[in-house]
Structure formats: C-alpha cells, structure tokens
Design a protein around this motif. Structure first.
Motif, short mmCIF file in Angstrom:
data_model
loop_
_atom_site.label_atom_id
_atom_site.label_comp_id
_atom_site.label_asym_id
_atom_site.label_seq_id
_atom_site.Cartn_x
_atom_site.Cartn_y
_atom_site.Cartn_z
N HIS A 55 -0.11 -2.39 0.01
CA HIS A 55 -1.10 -1.34 -0.22
C HIS A 55 -2.24 -1.46 0.80
O HIS A 55 -2.63 -0.47 1.43
N ASN A 56 -2.76 -2.65 0.96
CA ASN A 56 -3.88 -2.83 1.87
C ASN A 56 -3.50 -2.64 3.33
O ASN A 56 -4.33 -2.27 4.16
N VAL A 57 -2.25 -2.91 3.67
CA VAL A 57 -1.78 -2.64 5.03
C VAL A 57 -1.99 -1.17 5.37
O VAL A 57 -2.47 -0.82 6.45
N TRP A 58 -1.67 -0.30 4.40
CA TRP A 58 -1.79 1.14 4.63
C TRP A 58 -3.20 1.66 4.41
O TRP A 58 -3.61 2.63 5.05
N ASP A 59 -3.93 1.06 3.51
CA ASP A 59 -5.28 1.52 3.25
C ASP A 59 -6.16 1.45 4.49
O ASP A 59 -6.98 2.33 4.73
N ASP A 60 -6.02 0.40 5.27
CA ASP A 60 -7.00 0.21 6.34
C ASP A 60 -6.43 -0.35 7.63
O ASP A 60 -6.75 0.12 8.71
N GLN A 61 -5.56 -1.34 7.54
CA GLN A 61 -5.23 -2.12 8.73
C GLN A 61 -4.48 -1.34 9.80
O GLN A 61 -4.70 -1.54 10.99
N VAL A 110 0.03 5.04 0.21
CA VAL A 110 0.18 4.16 -0.96
C VAL A 110 -0.59 4.64 -2.17
O VAL A 110 -0.55 4.01 -3.23
N HIS A 111 -1.31 5.75 -2.05
CA HIS A 111 -2.01 6.31 -3.20
C HIS A 111 -1.14 7.33 -3.94
O HIS A 111 -1.56 7.89 -4.95
N VAL A 112 0.07 7.54 -3.44
CA VAL A 112 1.10 8.26 -4.19
C VAL A 112 1.90 7.20 -4.95
O VAL A 112 2.53 6.33 -4.34
N LYS A 113 1.85 7.24 -6.27
CA LYS A 113 2.53 6.25 -7.08
C LYS A 113 3.88 6.82 -7.56
O LYS A 113 3.92 7.77 -8.34
N TYR A 114 4.96 6.20 -7.07
CA TYR A 114 6.31 6.68 -7.38
C TYR A 114 6.84 6.00 -8.64
O TYR A 114 6.58 4.82 -8.89
N ALA A 115 7.62 6.76 -9.42
CA ALA A 115 8.13 6.25 -10.69
C ALA A 115 9.05 5.06 -10.50
O ALA A 115 9.13 4.18 -11.36
N LEU A 117 -4.77 -9.88 9.64
CA LEU A 117 -4.86 -10.91 8.62
C LEU A 117 -6.20 -10.93 7.90
O LEU A 117 -6.38 -11.68 6.96
N VAL A 118 -7.13 -10.10 8.35
CA VAL A 118 -8.48 -10.12 7.81
C VAL A 118 -8.60 -9.12 6.66
O VAL A 118 -7.98 -8.07 6.67
N LEU A 119 -9.40 -9.45 5.69
CA LEU A 119 -9.81 -8.53 4.62
C LEU A 119 -8.73 -8.18 3.62
O LEU A 119 -8.90 -7.26 2.82
N PHE A 120 -7.60 -8.90 3.59
CA PHE A 120 -6.55 -8.52 2.66
C PHE A 120 -6.84 -8.92 1.23
O PHE A 120 -6.12 -8.55 0.32
N SER A 121 -7.90 -9.68 1.01
CA SER A 121 -8.26 -10.03 -0.37
C SER A 121 -9.11 -8.95 -1.02
O SER A 121 -9.38 -9.00 -2.21
N ASN A 122 -9.53 -7.95 -0.26
CA ASN A 122 -10.37 -6.89 -0.81
C ASN A 122 -9.57 -6.00 -1.77
O ASN A 122 -8.36 -5.91 -1.70
N SER A 123 -10.28 -5.33 -2.64
CA SER A 123 -9.64 -4.36 -3.52
C SER A 123 -9.10 -3.20 -2.70
O SER A 123 -9.51 -2.96 -1.57
N ALA A 124 -8.15 -2.47 -3.26
CA ALA A 124 -7.51 -1.38 -2.54
C ALA A 124 -8.39 -0.15 -2.50
O ALA A 124 -8.77 0.37 -3.53
N PHE A 125 -8.71 0.29 -1.31
CA PHE A 125 -9.49 1.50 -1.13
C PHE A 125 -8.77 2.36 -0.10
O PHE A 125 -8.40 1.89 0.96
N GLY A 126 -8.56 3.65 -0.42
CA GLY A 126 -7.82 4.52 0.47
C GLY A 126 -8.43 4.66 1.85
O GLY A 126 -9.58 5.02 1.98
N TRP A 127 -7.66 4.32 2.87
CA TRP A 127 -7.97 4.50 4.28
C TRP A 127 -9.05 3.58 4.84
O TRP A 127 -9.12 3.39 6.03
N GLY A 128 -9.92 3.01 4.05
CA GLY A 128 -11.03 2.27 4.63
C GLY A 128 -12.03 3.24 5.27
O GLY A 128 -11.82 4.45 5.31
N LYS A 129 -13.11 2.70 5.77
CA LYS A 129 -14.18 3.54 6.29
C LYS A 129 -13.75 4.35 7.52
O LYS A 129 -14.07 5.52 7.65
N MET A 130 -13.00 3.71 8.42
CA MET A 130 -12.57 4.40 9.63
C MET A 130 -11.78 5.65 9.31
O MET A 130 -12.05 6.73 9.83
N GLY A 131 -10.78 5.51 8.46
CA GLY A 131 -9.93 6.65 8.13
C GLY A 131 -10.67 7.75 7.40
O GLY A 131 -10.52 8.94 7.72
N HIS A 132 -11.47 7.38 6.40
CA HIS A 132 -12.21 8.39 5.65
C HIS A 132 -13.23 9.11 6.53
O HIS A 132 -13.43 10.33 6.40
#
Length: 257
Positions: A157-163, A135-140, A12-27
């Motif tokens: 989007h944010n669920v997949w970016d980081d959480q 979520v960084h693949v944008k489907y038509a 439930l934390v940080l979902f107001s942030n802008s979308a960034f791929g993977w977050g720091k941990m993943g990158h």
C-alpha cells in the motif's frame, strides 16, 4: 546505476507511516493540474472561499484525520468494490460517500454556512485524488500484503501511496503537473465523461493490474529489480494522477464555474 541506488535507498524510507493516498507530492500535483484547468470564475470563487489556492488544501484531510472531531473521516479515504468491480458501499462511509455528500452540499453552496462550504471543498480537493490511488480501491478478493525492499519489509500500500511518485523524478508538483498536463480538450472531455461512480469503476478496472506487478512477500534485492517493477508501475500512477486532476477540475467547474 547511481540513480538506481538512490531510488532503492529512498524507497526504504517512511514505510512505517500510516497509509495516506499519494503523499504530498501526488496530491499537490493533482490539485495543481485541476487548478490549471479551472474556469476563471471557478478559480476566483473557490479562492475567495478558501483564502488560498486549492493546492494549499490538497493534503488537509490527511493532516487532520486523527484530530479530535475528525476521527470518523479516516474511513473515507478508500472504497470497496465487489467481485464484479461494482462499488460496494460501507456502513461507516467511504470515499464515494464523502465525495457525493460534499458535492450535494455545494450544489447550493450560497445557502450553506461558511464552515460547511469550506469543509466540503477540502473533502472534494483531497478525496478525488484518493479515489484514484490504486491501493485505495479495495477489491473483494484481494488482501493487503507486504513486499521486501533490500530485505526490509514494507506495505505494498505504501509503495503506491507515495514512493513510486516521490522516488521516480526529482520534480516538485509544478514540474510534475507541467509534464503530465498535456491532453487535448477532446481527450479531457473523454476522461471526465460520466459520473463519480463511473470514474471509480474505471479506477477499479484499470488499477487491478498493480497486483500482477508484485506478489506477496516479493523480494526487491537490488536497484535493478526495483526498476523492473518501477518501469511499468510509474505510468499507472501518473495516469491516475492526471485523470484525478482533470476530474477534480470538472467537479469544481460544475459547482462554481
């Protein structure tokens, strides 16, 4: 159950942030997997250019995307595919444009000025990871939507970016890379075969399944329901992180190794 409560609470934390791929941990994990698979020559050359490990710059493009002079790079973190899952370039650029441009510049990096080489490397280190974020693949035919975690609205989007990554295991990027980086040389050769656009097509085909796992406005009202989503989602995310790491190493070895 205690672990489940922690997972849901953390989600439930940080979902107001802008979308960034993977977050720091993943990158960071992607960059470290790549670093562990660089040739000695490539690693030495890149660290001489950057003055740091490639992990140091894994999230640089996210951190600077809103700074004056870098605003145009905000469009470069995602890319689109058409209804046949074929890459569809955008007028303002996208992650494939950014990667192909950076790779082309580094083909003759010894003839480029230092700032061009450093910036191109930063782009490659980050954007190979972004290209693999589902979520960084944008489907038509797929629009973005929200889900609800314990009653709180959040972007899928944010669920997949980081959480999914940061709330699944209490590991740092070193441990994450150690657990994932176990493929044989032949397996890595298969993963890294093809072109950049082949890899993006692979991502588009494979990642489409995430939109079956959660529907628009779906409610995750309890830790058990959240884990029912997380259990099939985590292997997808980990596969993409692993593939991104190997493919990043392959690009850098081709350029510097």
């Amino acid at each position: 159950m205690k672990k489940s409560l922690l997972l849901l609470g953390g989600a439930l934390v940080l979902f107001s942030n802008s979308a960034f791929g993977w977050g720091k941990m993943g990158h960071d994990a992607i960059a470290y997997i790549a670093e562990c698979n660089l040739t000695p020559k490539a690693k030495k050359t890149i660290e001489k250019i950057l003055g740091h490990s490639i992990v140091y710059y894994a999230t640089w493009m996210d951190e600077w995307r809103a700074e004056p002079g870098y605003e145009h790079t905000s469009a470069w973190h995602t890319a689109s595919v058409d209804k046949n899952l074929v890459y569809a370039p955008r007028p303002k650029g996208d992650v494939i444009f950014a990667l192909e441009d950076a790779i082309a510049k580094l083909q003759d990096y010894k003839q480029q000025d230092d700032s061009t080489v450093v910036m191109s490397l930063r782009c490659i280190i980050h954007f190979v990871g972004d290209m693999h974020c589902p979520v960084h693949v944008k489907y038509a035919d797929q629009k973005s939507y929200n889900v609800y975690l314990n009653g709180d609205k959040c972007s899928y989007h944010n669920v997949w970016d980081d959480q999914i990554i940061s709330r699944s295991h209490r590991w740092g990027y070193l441990e994450y890379a150690h657990q994932l980086d176990r493929c044989t040389k032949q397996q890595i050769k298969t993963i890294t075969a093809g072109t950049l656009r082949d890899w993006f097509h692979d991502c588009a085909v494979y990642c489409r399944q995430i939109y079956v796992l959660a529907q628009p406005d779906q409610q995750f009202k309890s830790p058990d329901v959240w884990e029912d989503f997380l259990n099939p989602a985590l292997p997808i995310a980990e596969r993409q992180i692993l593939y991104a790491g190997y493919r990043l190493a392959h690009v850098l070895n081709e350029l510097f190794g």
